[in-house]
Design an enzyme around this catalytic site. Structure first.
Site, mmCIF file in Angstrom:
data_model
loop_
_atom_site.group_PDB
_atom_site.id
_atom_site.type_symbol
_atom_site.label_atom_id
_atom_site.label_comp_id
_atom_site.label_asym_id
_atom_site.label_seq_id
_atom_site.Cartn_x
_atom_site.Cartn_y
_atom_site.Cartn_z
ATOM 1 N N ASP A 67 0.811 -1.219 0.000
ATOM 2 C CA ASP A 67 0.000 0.000 0.000
ATOM 3 C C ASP A 67 0.845 1.270 0.000
ATOM 4 O O ASP A 67 2.074 1.222 0.169
ATOM 5 C CB ASP A 67 -0.954 -0.006 1.209
ATOM 6 C CG ASP A 67 -0.262 -0.364 2.523
ATOM 7 O OD1 ASP A 67 0.982 -0.390 2.567
ATOM 8 O OD2 ASP A 67 -0.962 -0.622 3.512
ATOM 9 N N ASN A 136 -7.546 -2.580 14.470
ATOM 10 C CA ASN A 136 -8.931 -2.952 14.153
ATOM 11 C C ASN A 136 -8.990 -4.162 13.223
ATOM 12 O O ASN A 136 -10.021 -4.460 12.640
ATOM 13 C CB ASN A 136 -9.677 -1.757 13.538
ATOM 14 C CG ASN A 136 -8.998 -1.246 12.276
ATOM 15 O OD1 ASN A 136 -8.050 -1.854 11.777
ATOM 16 N ND2 ASN A 136 -9.483 -0.139 11.742
ATOM 17 N N HIS A 138 -7.194 -4.525 10.435
ATOM 18 C CA HIS A 138 -6.987 -4.261 9.001
ATOM 19 C C HIS A 138 -5.672 -4.872 8.518
ATOM 20 O O HIS A 138 -4.730 -5.039 9.283
ATOM 21 C CB HIS A 138 -7.095 -2.764 8.658
ATOM 22 C CG HIS A 138 -5.953 -1.901 9.050
ATOM 23 N ND1 HIS A 138 -6.068 -0.847 9.928
ATOM 24 C CD2 HIS A 138 -4.652 -1.890 8.648
ATOM 25 C CE1 HIS A 138 -4.904 -0.249 10.044
ATOM 26 N NE2 HIS A 138 -4.025 -0.849 9.285
HETATM 27 C C1 GLP Z 1 -0.535 0.542 8.577
HETATM 28 C C2 GLP Z 1 -0.182 -0.332 7.374
HETATM 29 C C3 GLP Z 1 -0.429 -1.797 7.658
HETATM 30 C C4 GLP Z 1 0.181 -2.178 8.982
HETATM 31 C C5 GLP Z 1 -0.466 -1.368 10.090
HETATM 32 C C6 GLP Z 1 0.036 -1.718 11.477
HETATM 33 O O1 GLP Z 1 -1.873 0.866 8.636
HETATM 34 N N1 GLP Z 1 -0.919 0.042 6.212
HETATM 35 O O2 GLP Z 1 0.127 -2.573 6.609
HETATM 36 O O3 GLP Z 1 0.004 -3.549 9.229
HETATM 37 O O4 GLP Z 1 -0.171 0.000 9.826
HETATM 38 O O5 GLP Z 1 1.226 -1.070 11.711
HETATM 39 P P1 GLP Z 1 2.181 -1.325 12.946
HETATM 40 O O6 GLP Z 1 2.950 -2.542 12.614
HETATM 41 O O7 GLP Z 1 3.046 -0.106 13.016
HETATM 42 O O8 GLP Z 1 1.314 -1.483 14.139
#
Ligand code: GLP
Length: 247
Positions: A67, A136, A138
């Site tokens: 992304d 959440n 995602h």
């Molecule tokens: C962002 C990215 C995700 C990632 C998420 C969690 O939203 N688009 O791909 O998994 O953050 O990030 P973190 O690992 O910093 O908690």
């Protein structure tokens, strides 16, 4: 599904890097799907270390990232293209032409998403997709409520994600409101999936995703339907799973 319990973040990163290494060694020109966020940083660090030791070679590896924020490009320190170069690509011998990330500077969403899907197709699909997980549930930027049948698409970020990601920006107002992300369908087409989760704030999402009902309200829950998923999580992220007596 396979679950690896790691004592801490370092152990988690080492295990995840081991799995990615195995993929690169078995298929040196493999297609790796890569992720941003703080969770995979240790994994990238470990891979870089093994590359420097001569154990890994990325010369033929191709990558596709999950992304990118709409409106941010390589010049922006908060963009995912910047993140990937900073945390991984600049330290290994991957060829620039083999790196693929959605172009956040292309404001024609339809054209950019179609281009990105075509890139993934032209590479023959993804061999191993690395994922983090949002609080959440995602994955990529597929927020709760996303249709499972989507390929790359443009999303409006939820308030929860904007809040979680504001730590990388000077203020919440600077967090872009939209992103391009591979869809659930793009992710589910990967031949193998590796999800890394670390910390107490992921415990509920990990439990809901891997042991709750499969529902678009918890996007990662769809992974229960994939035939080759490995979860590498630390004790904190597994706290809810353990509390339910499932580990
Ligand atoms: C962002 C990215 C995700 C990632 C998420 C969690 O939203 N688009 O791909 O998994 O953050 O990030 P973190 O690992 O910093 O908690």
């Amino acid at each position: 599904m396979r679950i690896y319990r790691a004592e801490n973040y370092q152990a988690l990163s080492r295990k995840a890097a081991n799995i990615i290494s195995a993929q690169v060694i078995i298929k040196p020109d493999c297609v790796l799907g890569l992720a941003t966020g703080s969770s995979p940083i240790g994994t990238y660090r470990q891979l870089i270390d093994w590359y420097h030791k001569g154990d890994l070679d990325f010369a033929e590896v191709r990558t596709v990232n999950l992304d990118e924020y709409v409106g941010l490009g390589p010049e922006s320190a908060q963009s995912y293209v910047y993140f990937m170069h900073h945390h991984f690509f600049d330290a290994i011998n991957i060829k620039p032409a083999n790196i693929h990330i959605p172009n956040g500077l292309n404001h024609d969403a339809q054209a950019e998403c179609a281009r990105y899907d075509a890139v993934i197709d032209s590479l023959g699909g993804i061999d191993l997709q690395l994922l983090g997980i949002g609080r959440n549930g995602h994955i990529g930027f597929n927020e709760p409520g996303v249709a499972f049948e989507k390929f790359t698409h443009c999303v409006n970020l939820t308030a929860s994600t904007i809040e979680a990601n504001q730590r990388f920006f000077n203020s919440p107002d600077e967090v872009p409101r939209q992103a391009y992300t591979m869809g659930i369908c793009s992710i589910m087409h990967a031949r193998k999936i590796l999800l890394v989760a670390s910390g107490a704030d992921k415990a509920q999402a990990v439990y809901n995703s891997f042991f709750g009902p499969v529902t678009p309200n918890v996007p990662a829950s769809v992974l229960q339907l994939h035939q080759d998923v490995t979860l590498v999580a630390d004790e904190e992220a597994l706290a809810q799973v353990k509390a339910h007596g499932l580990l």
